[in-house]
Design an enzyme around this catalytic site. Structure first.
Site, PDB file in Angstrom:
ATOM      1  N   CYS A 141      16.970  10.881 -46.330  1.00  0.00           N
ATOM      2  CA  CYS A 141      17.853  11.468 -47.319  1.00  0.00           C
ATOM      3  C   CYS A 141      17.334  12.862 -47.669  1.00  0.00           C
ATOM      4  O   CYS A 141      16.128  13.060 -47.785  1.00  0.00           O
ATOM      5  CB  CYS A 141      17.984  10.675 -48.602  1.00  0.00           C
ATOM      6  N   HIS A 190       1.904  -8.437 -14.784  1.00  0.00           N
ATOM      7  CA  HIS A 190       1.813  -9.562 -15.711  1.00  0.00           C
ATOM      8  C   HIS A 190       3.140  -9.829 -16.417  1.00  0.00           C
ATOM      9  O   HIS A 190       3.140 -10.442 -17.484  1.00  0.00           O
ATOM     10  CB  HIS A 190       0.696  -9.299 -16.719  1.00  0.00           C
ATOM     11  N   LYS A 223      14.502  12.102 -39.475  1.00  0.00           N
ATOM     12  CA  LYS A 223      13.257  12.764 -39.077  1.00  0.00           C
ATOM     13  C   LYS A 223      12.082  12.368 -39.965  1.00  0.00           C
ATOM     14  O   LYS A 223      10.957  12.258 -39.508  1.00  0.00           O
ATOM     15  CB  LYS A 223      13.482  14.279 -39.158  1.00  0.00           C
ATOM     16  N   ASN A 242      16.376  10.163 -53.275  1.00  0.00           N
ATOM     17  CA  ASN A 242      15.753   9.871 -51.985  1.00  0.00           C
ATOM     18  C   ASN A 242      14.604   8.897 -52.269  1.00  0.00           C
ATOM     19  O   ASN A 242      13.706   9.219 -53.031  1.00  0.00           O
ATOM     20  CB  ASN A 242      15.233  11.180 -51.374  1.00  0.00           C
ATOM     21  N   GLY A 243      14.693   7.699 -51.687  1.00  0.00           N
ATOM     22  CA  GLY A 243      13.642   6.711 -51.923  1.00  0.00           C
ATOM     23  C   GLY A 243      14.248   5.339 -52.092  1.00  0.00           C
ATOM     24  O   GLY A 243      15.396   5.100 -51.698  1.00  0.00           O
ATOM     25  N   ARG A 283      17.256  14.734 -42.051  1.00  0.00           N
ATOM     26  CA  ARG A 283      16.646  13.666 -42.851  1.00  0.00           C
ATOM     27  C   ARG A 283      17.554  12.456 -43.029  1.00  0.00           C
ATOM     28  O   ARG A 283      17.156  11.436 -43.596  1.00  0.00           O
ATOM     29  CB  ARG A 283      16.275  14.200 -44.244  1.00  0.00           C
ATOM     30  N   LYS A 335      11.204   8.527 -26.146  1.00  0.00           N
ATOM     31  CA  LYS A 335      12.107   9.696 -26.152  1.00  0.00           C
ATOM     32  C   LYS A 335      13.453   9.305 -25.565  1.00  0.00           C
ATOM     33  O   LYS A 335      14.506   9.645 -26.081  1.00  0.00           O
ATOM     34  CB  LYS A 335      11.539  10.817 -25.296  1.00  0.00           C
ATOM     35  N   GLU A 381      15.481   6.778 -27.913  1.00  0.00           N
ATOM     36  CA  GLU A 381      15.986   7.258 -29.202  1.00  0.00           C
ATOM     37  C   GLU A 381      17.133   8.254 -29.068  1.00  0.00           C
ATOM     38  O   GLU A 381      17.992   8.309 -29.933  1.00  0.00           O
ATOM     39  CB  GLU A 381      14.871   7.811 -30.086  1.00  0.00           C
ATOM     40  N   GLU A 407       5.470   7.235 -24.747  1.00  0.00           N
ATOM     41  CA  GLU A 407       6.174   8.337 -25.417  1.00  0.00           C
ATOM     42  C   GLU A 407       7.439   8.701 -24.627  1.00  0.00           C
ATOM     43  O   GLU A 407       8.494   8.952 -25.213  1.00  0.00           O
ATOM     44  CB  GLU A 407       5.222   9.535 -25.570  1.00  0.00           C
ATOM     45  N   TRP A 423      20.636   8.698 -45.659  1.00  0.00           N
ATOM     46  CA  TRP A 423      20.255   7.738 -44.624  1.00  0.00           C
ATOM     47  C   TRP A 423      20.226   6.401 -45.345  1.00  0.00           C
ATOM     48  O   TRP A 423      19.367   6.169 -46.195  1.00  0.00           O
ATOM     49  CB  TRP A 423      18.885   8.094 -44.052  1.00  0.00           C
TER      50      TRP A 423
HETATM   51  C1  F6R Z   1      10.073   9.934 -32.407  1.00  0.00           C
HETATM   52  C2  F6R Z   1       9.790  10.279 -33.764  1.00  0.00           C
HETATM   53  C3  F6R Z   1       9.265   9.225 -34.674  1.00  0.00           C
HETATM   54  C4  F6R Z   1       8.148   9.794 -35.548  1.00  0.00           C
HETATM   55  C5  F6R Z   1       7.708   8.765 -36.590  1.00  0.00           C
HETATM   56  C6  F6R Z   1       6.541   9.251 -37.405  1.00  0.00           C
HETATM   57  O1  F6R Z   1      10.517  11.028 -31.681  1.00  0.00           O
HETATM   58  O2  F6R Z   1       9.967  11.387 -34.171  1.00  0.00           O
HETATM   59  O3  F6R Z   1       8.826   8.107 -33.977  1.00  0.00           O
HETATM   60  O4  F6R Z   1       7.081  10.150 -34.727  1.00  0.00           O
HETATM   61  O5  F6R Z   1       8.783   8.479 -37.435  1.00  0.00           O
HETATM   62  O6  F6R Z   1       6.878  10.422 -38.090  1.00  0.00           O
HETATM   63  P1  F6R Z   1       5.778  11.402 -38.646  1.00  0.00           P
HETATM   64  O7  F6R Z   1       5.044  11.953 -37.473  1.00  0.00           O
HETATM   65  O8  F6R Z   1       6.544  12.439 -39.384  1.00  0.00           O
HETATM   66  O9  F6R Z   1       4.881  10.589 -39.523  1.00  0.00           O
END
Ligand code: F6R
Length: 614
Positions: free
Chosen positions: A2, A510, A609, A101-102, A27, A491, A494, A487, A75
């Site tokens: 949010c 396995h 984010k 937000n929260g 956000r 990517k 998501e 990773e 969000w």
């Molecule tokens: C994936 C991504 C998330 C963040 C995770 C932690 O691309 O961006 O998995 O890595 O939400 O976020 P931070 O690094 O801001 O604590």
């Protein structure tokens, strides 16, 4: 999660609020709304399900004039995305409007009590309960809005960043925070309010970061006043922001994610600037040097993070164990905080977070601090909560990362961890001088090598066409490449919504090998390092089951090229630096597959984010 924006000044509030919402859309983006006190002192709330653009379309025919307002991009936590659940929420008499937000954890109890006092609720949100509570206290205790907010927040359990405005009061915004971020911008004749500094920077670079349980009393033409929930006046430090506006624009790229992938040569140079000397003979991380004894005597290092930052943490484990000979454990912050972990006072905790606001990581830090551990943060967003709640740390210095999928932050986190390992290893004498110097010199070459990989963008784009309609992917790597495999898979899933799994290559036998058939693309990181021969065997095993192999291999490689279906070449480097290179083609592959599938790359569904709720 949010985004919150607020404005009070001499200009029209609506354009400032909408622009701010666009900046904060990363956000959360399932609904948005604005509340404005108009020239007649009336309080108008407009909200719409969908993106900020949908709100703008909705507001076209509405009376949005006024020089004070608050706005929100959501969000969803409590209640589905809908017009009704969107913020701002009115109080019962429609005299107050609030954004949040929260999470108000005790909202159900508060709601029950308010219902007994005749309050009814339009939405399913916890936020509406808070605005009703503030109104109830204001009316029943006959107090002003600020006191009502203070008394209400005393009853609240949970996390909040809020802003409230009032009908008939065009001169006041009350804002407060606990565990969710809030920044006040101080302009010449205006104040700005936002979840982070990005909506503020084009108007002023003077900001105040509110601390937990602080309330900002933002009045027209009067100085900012900050008080505690208990009404004790607090001093506040005005910080000068270093950010610039061009960092917040796409700069000609179709998406922020692509821009951020392409920025990596520069961001890694920025990250090492001032930390490696020009002669390439020394690494200085002030946070380490200032706390040298702690690092030298550490019993253990615990790395806490979530998502992509957790993958960087795994790379950190390999680096710190290899070069510093300190035992390292890497944990998801969310798991760590809810079990009963053993934390020693001579443990060092490294908390990694791009946003610096991840709720689980913040809570895990508190737990570690209570147990007496020394906590070191690796964060990107300057002034965010984690750097302010850790004992020391290093910023990654990559500038704002706006694409929801993390790219440049990940490589910089891995680089900071590399520099930390070298810095501590040299102090501990657990790395030879020769190896230390060789690695430093190679780190210096990494940005140029990334430039070379980025030149393959077009061929990776062509390759992506072949896999646009794949339903599943497996990513395999060993050693330092195992976190990269995870990773790469994260990517892809998501942003393209294709199911993908990252696995340690040897584990394939396995279980996951059962998934392999001629429809299963397997991305294999098979660069020329200690596990090379083993990776060749893994590729043979996949080919024997008709799997389709996309290999990341080094330029002069012949063996992988002979057996893999498709090869993306990257330059050779030291094994421990390989993640900094092998990650790049995986970012590009995911990006192009997602674009082919017409996904919203920068704002993928259901994600946000900054994960400020548990
Ligand atoms: C994936 C991504 C998330 C963040 C995770 C932690 O691309 O961006 O998995 O890595 O939400 O976020 P931070 O690094 O801001 O604590």
């Amino acid at each position: 999660m949010c985004g919150i924006v607020g404005y009070i000044g001499t200009n029209e509030a609506y354009p400032v609020l909408i622009k701010g919402l666009h900046r904060l859309e990363y956000r959360g983006y399932d609904s948005a709304g604005v509340a404005i006190v108009g020239p007649d002192a009336g309080l108008n709330v407009f909200k719409a399900k969908g993106r900020v653009a949908d709100l703008e379309a909705f507001c076209k025919s509405k009376n949005i004039s006024g020089t004070i307002g608050i706005a929100h991009t959501r969000w969803a936590t409590h209640g589905e995305p809908s017009n009704i659940n969107a913020h701002p929420h009115y109080s019962q008499s429609e005299t107050l409007a609030l954004i949040h937000n929260g999470i108000i954890e005790n909202y159900a109890v508060l709601k029950k009590e308010l219902a007994l006092n005749g309050y009814t609720f339009q939405s399913s949100t916890d936020t509406e309960v808070l605005v009703q509570l503030i109104e109830y206290i204001k009316v029943s205790n006959k107090v002003d809005i600020c006191t009502a907010v203070q008394l209400a927040l005393e009853q609240v359990v949970g996390a909040y960043a809020i802003a409230v405005i009032e009908k008939g009061n065009p001169d006041l915004i009350i804002a407060a925070r606990k565990s969710s971020p809030l920044v006040v911008g101080i302009g010449d004749d205006a104040f700005f309010l936002a979840s982070d500094a990005t909506p503020i920077i084009e108007y002023t670079n003077q900001v105040v970061y509110l601390e937990d349980e602080e309330i900002a009393i933002i009045r027209r033409n009067k100085p900012l006043k900050v008080v505690s929930i208990g009404n004790v006046e607090k001093t506040h430090e005005i910080i000068r922001l270093e950010m610039n506006l061009s960092q917040l624009e796409k700069g000609g790229y179709p998406h922020f994610m692509l821009k951020e992938i392409f920025e990596q040569p520069r961001t890694l140079r920025d990250c090492m600037r001032g930390r490696i000397n020009v002669e390439l003979t020394n690494v200085v991380l002030s946070g380490i040097i200032d706390n040298k004894e702690k690092f030298l005597n550490a019993r253990r290092i615990l790395i806490l993070a979530c998502g992509t930052s957790w993958h960087a943490g795994l790379i950190g484990e390999y680096l710190l164990e290899e070069f510093c000979r300190i035992p390292v454990e890497v944990e998801y912050s969310s798991e760590f905080r809810y079990r009963n972990p053993i934390i020693y006072p001579d443990d060092i905790v490294i908390a990694i977070s791009q946003s610096g606001e991840t709720a689980d990581t913040l809570a895990a830090i508190e737990l570690a601090k209570e147990a007496g551990a020394f906590v070191y943060g690796i964060c990107n967003v300057v002034g965010s909560s984690i750097p302010r709640n850790t004992h020391s740390g290093s910023y990654t210095h990559v500038g704002p990362e706006i694409g929801v999928a993390s790219t440049k932050a990940f490589t910089a986190q891995a680089l900071v961890l590399t520099l930390m390992a070298l810095c501590i290893g040299r102090e501990k004498k657990t790395i030879s001088e020769e190896r230390f110097l060789k690695l430093l010199s190679e780190i210096n070459n990494i940005p140029d090598k990334i430039e070379l990989i980025l030149q393959s963008n077009d061929s990776i784009k062509t390759l992506s066409n072949i896999f646009t309609y794949a339903h599943n992917f497996i990513y395999l790597g060993r050693g330092y490449s195992y976190p990269v495999a995870m990773e790469g898979a994260l990517k892809l899933k998501e942003i393209s919504y294709i199911h993908a799994e990252g696995y340690p290559a040897a584990e394939m036998k396995h279980g996951p090998i059962a998934l392999i058939d001629n429809e299963m693309p397997v991305v294999v990181i098979a660069t020329n390092n200690g596990a090379y021969d083993k990776m060749i065997s893994n590729i043979q095993e996949i080919k024997a089951r008709n799997g389709r192999v996309v290999a990341i291999a080094n330029k002069d490689d012949t063996m992988v090229k002979a057996i893999a279906d498709y090869v993306i070449e990257i330059p050779e480097t030291e094994e421990c630096l390989d993640p900094l290179l092998s990650t790049i083609p995986l970012q590009l592959l995911s990006y192009h597959i997602a674009v082919n599938k017409q996904r919203d790359v920068d704002m993928p569904r259901n994600l946000a984010k900054s994960v400020t709720v548990e």
